[in-house]
Write a protein that holds these residues in place. Structure first.
Motif, PDB file in Angstrom:
ATOM      1  N   GLY A  70       3.644  -2.952  -5.142  1.00 12.39           N
ATOM      2  CA  GLY A  70       4.792  -2.081  -5.343  1.00 12.39           C
ATOM      3  C   GLY A  70       5.530  -2.373  -6.635  1.00 12.39           C
ATOM      4  N   MET A  71       5.570  -3.636  -7.026  1.00  8.38           N
ATOM      5  CA  MET A  71       6.236  -3.987  -8.286  1.00  8.38           C
ATOM      6  C   MET A  71       5.495  -3.381  -9.482  1.00  8.38           C
ATOM      7  SD  MET A  71       7.320  -7.907  -7.718  1.00  8.38           S
ATOM      8  CE  MET A  71       8.325  -8.393  -6.338  1.00  8.38           C
ATOM      9  N   VAL A  72       4.190  -3.442  -9.448  1.00  7.96           N
ATOM     10  CA  VAL A  72       3.398  -2.838 -10.521  1.00  7.96           C
ATOM     11  C   VAL A  72       3.592  -1.322 -10.513  1.00  7.96           C
ATOM     12  CG1 VAL A  72       1.051  -2.457 -11.375  1.00  7.96           C
ATOM     13  CG2 VAL A  72       1.716  -4.708 -10.506  1.00  7.96           C
ATOM     14  N   VAL A  85      14.283   8.167 -10.463  1.00  9.62           N
ATOM     15  CA  VAL A  85      13.138   8.564  -9.658  1.00  9.62           C
ATOM     16  C   VAL A  85      12.510   7.343  -8.990  1.00  9.62           C
ATOM     17  CG1 VAL A  85      10.807   9.552  -9.759  1.00  9.62           C
ATOM     18  CG2 VAL A  85      12.674  10.617 -11.029  1.00  9.62           C
ATOM     19  N   ALA A  86      12.400   6.243  -9.730  1.00  6.90           N
ATOM     20  CA  ALA A  86      11.785   5.034  -9.179  1.00  6.90           C
ATOM     21  C   ALA A  86      12.614   4.465  -8.025  1.00  6.90           C
ATOM     22  CB  ALA A  86      11.613   3.987 -10.272  1.00  6.90           C
ATOM     23  N   GLY A 121       9.725  -1.971  -1.141  1.00  7.93           N
ATOM     24  CA  GLY A 121      10.554  -3.090  -1.587  1.00  7.93           C
ATOM     25  C   GLY A 121      10.207  -3.557  -2.986  1.00  7.93           C
ATOM     26  N   GLY A 122       8.927  -3.538  -3.328  1.00  6.61           N
ATOM     27  CA  GLY A 122       8.510  -3.910  -4.681  1.00  6.61           C
ATOM     28  C   GLY A 122       8.996  -2.915  -5.719  1.00  6.61           C
ATOM     29  N   ILE A 123       8.908  -1.636  -5.384  1.00  9.33           N
ATOM     30  CA  ILE A 123       9.413  -0.603  -6.303  1.00  9.33           C
ATOM     31  C   ILE A 123      10.912  -0.779  -6.506  1.00  9.33           C
ATOM     32  CG2 ILE A 123       9.795   1.873  -6.596  1.00  9.33           C
ATOM     33  CD1 ILE A 123       7.163   2.325  -5.039  1.00  9.33           C
TER      34      ILE A 123
END
Length: 157
Positions: A70-72, A85-86, A121-123
Motif C-alpha cells: 500500500g505504501m508503494v 485523491v490518495a 493503511g499504507g496508502i
C-alpha cells in the motif's frame, strides 16, 4: 494577523491556512492507530468466535505485508493524482477492509479483510507524510515530520 503566524512570525501547521488540514491529518492518524489497538485487543475474541486459533498470527502479518504494498501504491497514486485523491482512496480502501472484516464469518475472510486494510493503511501513511511535507518549511520541519508518529507514542515531543 496574529492567528496567521506563529510567535516567530513564520507560518505554522496551526495557522489559519493549515489548521483544518492539520486537524484532519491528526484525526486520521489517530483513527488508524486506534483501529490497530482495537484489533489487537479484540483478536482473542474474534479467533474464538471464528474458530481460527491456527490462524491467530495471520491477521497481523497480512496487515503489515499489505501495508508495504500500500505504501508503494500510495506513493505512486500521490505522484500521479495528488494527495487529496490518495488520502481519500486510502480511507476508502481501509474502511472497506474494516467493514468486510467486521462482517466476516470465516477466519480466511477476516485475514483477507486485514490485508485490504493494510493496503489502505499504507496508502494513508505515505499520503500523510507527503501532505505534512507540503506545509511551509522552516524551523518546525522536525516537529512537523514527527507529528504523524505521535499517536503511536514514538515521539515524545
Amino acid at each position: 494577523m496574529a492567528d496567521d503566524v506563529g510567535t516567530s512570525g513564520r507560518p505554522t501547521v496551526f495557522d489559519r491556512a493549515h489548521r483544518l488540514t492539520t486537524a484532519g491529518l491528526l484525526m486520521l492518524i489517530t483513527f488508524v492507530a486506534f483501529e490497530s489497538m482495537a484489533v489487537a485487543t479484540a483478536m482473542p475474541t474474534a479467533v474464538a468466535e471464528l474458530d481460527g486459533l491456527a490462524w491467530y498470527g495471520w491477521p497481523f502479518s497480512a496487515f503489515l505485508v499489505a501495508s508495504v504494498f500500500g505504501m508503494v501504491l500510495g506513493g505512486d497514486l500521490d505522484d500521479r493524482r495528488g494527495s487529496r485523491v490518495a488520502v481519500l482512496a486510502g480511507v476508502a480502501v481501509f474502511a472497506a477492509g474494516l467493514l468486510v472484516g467486521g462482517l466476516s464469518g470465516h477466519m480466511a475472510v477476516f485475514v483477507a479483510a486485514r490485508a485490504v486494510q493494510g493496503i489502505g493503511g499504507g496508502i494513508i501513511a505515505v499520503s500523510l507524510y507527503v501532505v505534512a511535507g507540503r506545509v511551509p518549511t522552516g524551523r518546525s520541519c522536525g516537529r512537523r515530520c514527527s507529528r504523524p508518529s505521535r499517536p503511536r507514542g514514538c515521539c515524545p515531543r
